[in-house]
Design an enzyme around this catalytic site. Sequence first.
Site, PDB file in Angstrom:
ATOM      1  N   ARG A 563       0.764  -1.206   0.184  1.00 37.30           N
ATOM      2  CA  ARG A 563       0.125   0.176  -0.043  1.00 37.30           C
ATOM      3  C   ARG A 563       0.828   1.222   0.141  1.00 37.30           C
ATOM      4  O   ARG A 563       2.092   1.448   0.463  1.00 37.30           O
ATOM      5  CB  ARG A 563      -0.904   0.129   1.159  1.00 37.30           C
ATOM      6  CG  ARG A 563      -1.966  -1.211   1.428  1.00 37.30           C
ATOM      7  CD  ARG A 563      -3.152  -1.386   0.297  1.00 37.30           C
ATOM      8  NE  ARG A 563      -3.854   0.003   0.455  1.00 37.30           N
ATOM      9  CZ  ARG A 563      -4.928  -0.074   0.110  1.00 37.30           C
ATOM     10  NH1 ARG A 563      -5.434  -1.063  -0.688  1.00 37.30           N
ATOM     11  NH2 ARG A 563      -5.684   1.014  -0.210  1.00 37.30           N
ATOM     12  N   VAL A 564       0.583   2.291  -0.816  1.00 43.33           N
ATOM     13  CA  VAL A 564       1.065   3.470  -0.606  1.00 43.33           C
ATOM     14  C   VAL A 564       0.140   4.428   0.025  1.00 43.33           C
ATOM     15  O   VAL A 564       0.718   5.739   0.065  1.00 43.33           O
ATOM     16  CB  VAL A 564       1.312   3.982  -2.234  1.00 43.33           C
ATOM     17  CG1 VAL A 564       2.233   3.036  -2.883  1.00 43.33           C
ATOM     18  CG2 VAL A 564       0.112   4.282  -2.816  1.00 43.33           C
ATOM     19  N   ASP A 565      -0.764   4.293   0.598  1.00 37.73           N
ATOM     20  CA  ASP A 565      -1.482   5.036   1.628  1.00 37.73           C
ATOM     21  C   ASP A 565      -1.436   4.566   3.047  1.00 37.73           C
ATOM     22  O   ASP A 565      -0.559   3.716   3.353  1.00 37.73           O
ATOM     23  CB  ASP A 565      -3.164   5.003   1.007  1.00 37.73           C
ATOM     24  CG  ASP A 565      -3.861   3.662   0.923  1.00 37.73           C
ATOM     25  OD1 ASP A 565      -2.921   2.787   1.426  1.00 37.73           O
ATOM     26  OD2 ASP A 565      -4.723   3.608   0.604  1.00 37.73           O
ATOM     27  N   ASP A 566      -2.300   5.192   3.556  1.00 39.83           N
ATOM     28  CA  ASP A 566      -2.346   4.914   5.222  1.00 39.83           C
ATOM     29  C   ASP A 566      -3.044   3.791   5.549  1.00 39.83           C
ATOM     30  O   ASP A 566      -3.848   3.793   6.474  1.00 39.83           O
ATOM     31  CB  ASP A 566      -2.466   6.187   5.946  1.00 39.83           C
ATOM     32  CG  ASP A 566      -1.654   7.434   5.930  1.00 39.83           C
ATOM     33  OD1 ASP A 566      -0.378   6.963   5.568  1.00 39.83           O
ATOM     34  OD2 ASP A 566      -1.846   8.436   5.939  1.00 39.83           O
TER      35      ASP A 566
END
Length: 697
Positions: A563-566
């Site tokens: 994942r590149v998000d939180d």
Amino acid sequence: RLGSQFVQPAYALAPSARASARCASVYTNRTVMCQAASVAAPETVPATYPNVTPHIADRAQYEQLYQRSVTDPDGFWGDMAEQFHWQRKWDDKHVSYNFDVRQGPISVEWYKGGVTNICYNALDRHVAAGNGDVPAFLWEGNDVGRDKTMTYAEVLDDVCRLANWLRSVGVQKGDAVAIYMPMLCELPIAMLACARIGAVHSVVFGGFSAEALAGRIEDCQARVLLTASGVMRANKKIDLKKIADDAVKLCAKNNFKVETCLVYDNANAMPRSECAFTPGRDVWWQDAVADFPTTAEVEWVDSEHPLFLLYTSGSTGKPKGVLHSTGGYMVYNATTTKYAFNLSPGDVYWCTADCGWITGHSYLTYGPLLNGATNVVFEGVPTYPDAGRCWEVVDKYKVKQFYTAPTAIRSLMRSGDSHVQKHKRDSLQILGTVGEPINPEAWRWYHDVVGDGRCPVVDTWWQTETGGHMILPLPNVWQQKPGSATLPFFGVVPVLLDEKGNELKGEAEGYLCIKNAWPSTLRTVYGDHERYETNYFKPFPGYYFTGDGAKRDADAYYWITGRVDDVINVSGHRIGTAEVESALVGHNHCAEAAVVGFEHPIKGQGIYAYVTLMEGVEYSEDIRKDLIKAVRNTIGAFAAPDVIHWAPGLPKTRSGKIMRRVLRKIAAKEEDQLGDVSTLADPGVVQQLVASRQAAL
Ligand code: PRX
């Protein structure tokens, strides 16, 4: 490194939601190299598996079918839908979608004009074809020796009884029904009964807390809740009815009334005599449902009629109710199941997922039944009574396809090869994995030890939102590479974008997006279409944004980097850091919290929470326990932080944004690679955190 610039205007919806929760985090996503990238040559694996004769002859045939699937979706997906029963056929031009917010609202439509029912196709169709005696479910209880077989005809009878009961309590087409159940046959039966009458099921995983369940019930306004007395998971008794009761009370506090609770008396784990009972609201399943007729009229629905809601975590705010609709989901799901697992009717197939997650929806309930397979439904856990349980069950039922998560593989691997080798496993042909990147070491063990080198490993990359597999190696159709999900399924056009939204060509690393709609694209976020557009379509206009980063190698194989998000992925469970932070700051001693993921040998990622306490409060073991309890109570035990790090201060920029990149590096003990910290308001905080890490428990 360009990824830290990835804060696009449309994507920056977070501050208000976050601020209201007193959370410290802001968007500073994981760094992604958006550039040409080379991927190390992988170890070799066999090119062919003599035991597996795939439905698709070879890579050339795949290429040909793939080309058609993306250039003529109406025709390709029309052909795939022919095998199903449609009360009214779809129009010739049945696909339409808009993935570009600049062109108007996002919309997706598949099988326009078509009318069908997924329950009819999963059950009645097989019974009508004379296959009613084929086992649909081979249920294996938590304790060795407790099992039960249900044929397609028996499942249909039970689905009809329950459908009639649902109608009798006033559930109508389009109403949401909440399901909070253990892995009994009654769980998929409940889902199918809802689908039969056009009701929208919303299954909540049995590990969620009362508060989480209540939030989901209220969000979809489910007036009917299906649950069970309790369940044994390994040696642990879980009092589901008590949690359900607490959830219903919480709903009542918010002026939402759950009118009816149907409770399955799972007497082996918890007899009804041990449960609280509210007359007028609670009904025992075995008493209420048994006398209803075993036939129930099918509610024929438009292809776009909603089928189910499933809540999933995102970067911000509360979980989103991902909505899937009927026709496209049905066809995509059945097609992926057939090709991914090389499945044929009557095959004994086992997916270890719980129906509370998307894998249990798509690859335990719908996909295998739509294909007429025999499904193992397992109530227990892979390590109980010992780490050989899965292989014992494989031998008992002669399982041909086995599908599980890398976290389970890693934990079984740790227990040693002897647990595997004392069982024959000679029925196995295909091994699948899902939920998180599989590290090559675990892949190897799965392939070489569990599969004895005879079974291809199908590493399936997909999401709650995609409804079905998106990138995966079709078994024995092309060469695998350990750790790579390889190539896209029919109809899926993945792209890698740089931070400005430019498509990267050839070998590259970037943000993984999908260029076109596929039949089981999520249709909306329930009750919040704007959030749907903001989350998935505004970050890169014209594309569906997956939230993952990926690399593409010289063979055009995809390697998911995470994942590149939180969002963090703990044992394949998707958890929003914002949700955990919100639970922590809900504790009255907690002033601020920031949560990041860190590498964990079994879970893939663990949860690392930095916590700043209110002025004057001393950090203590009791407070640590209390903070963990707060997360358990708000979300569920599976989201409990592994590490609580008492942080006198958090690394913030002068504008008050937390530098999560720094927190991730400290959690990973990589403080020598912090990068540029010159914009921190107080760079001294970093040293303070490194020094205080020793005390983190
Ligand atoms: O990060 C990817 C990871 O799991 C996320 C989706 O989580 P969820 O919606 O809970 O669905 C899990 C079951 C499909 C993705 O964004 N993920 C899932 N499968 C893989 C994966 N990462 C790498 N490889 C996979 N095979």
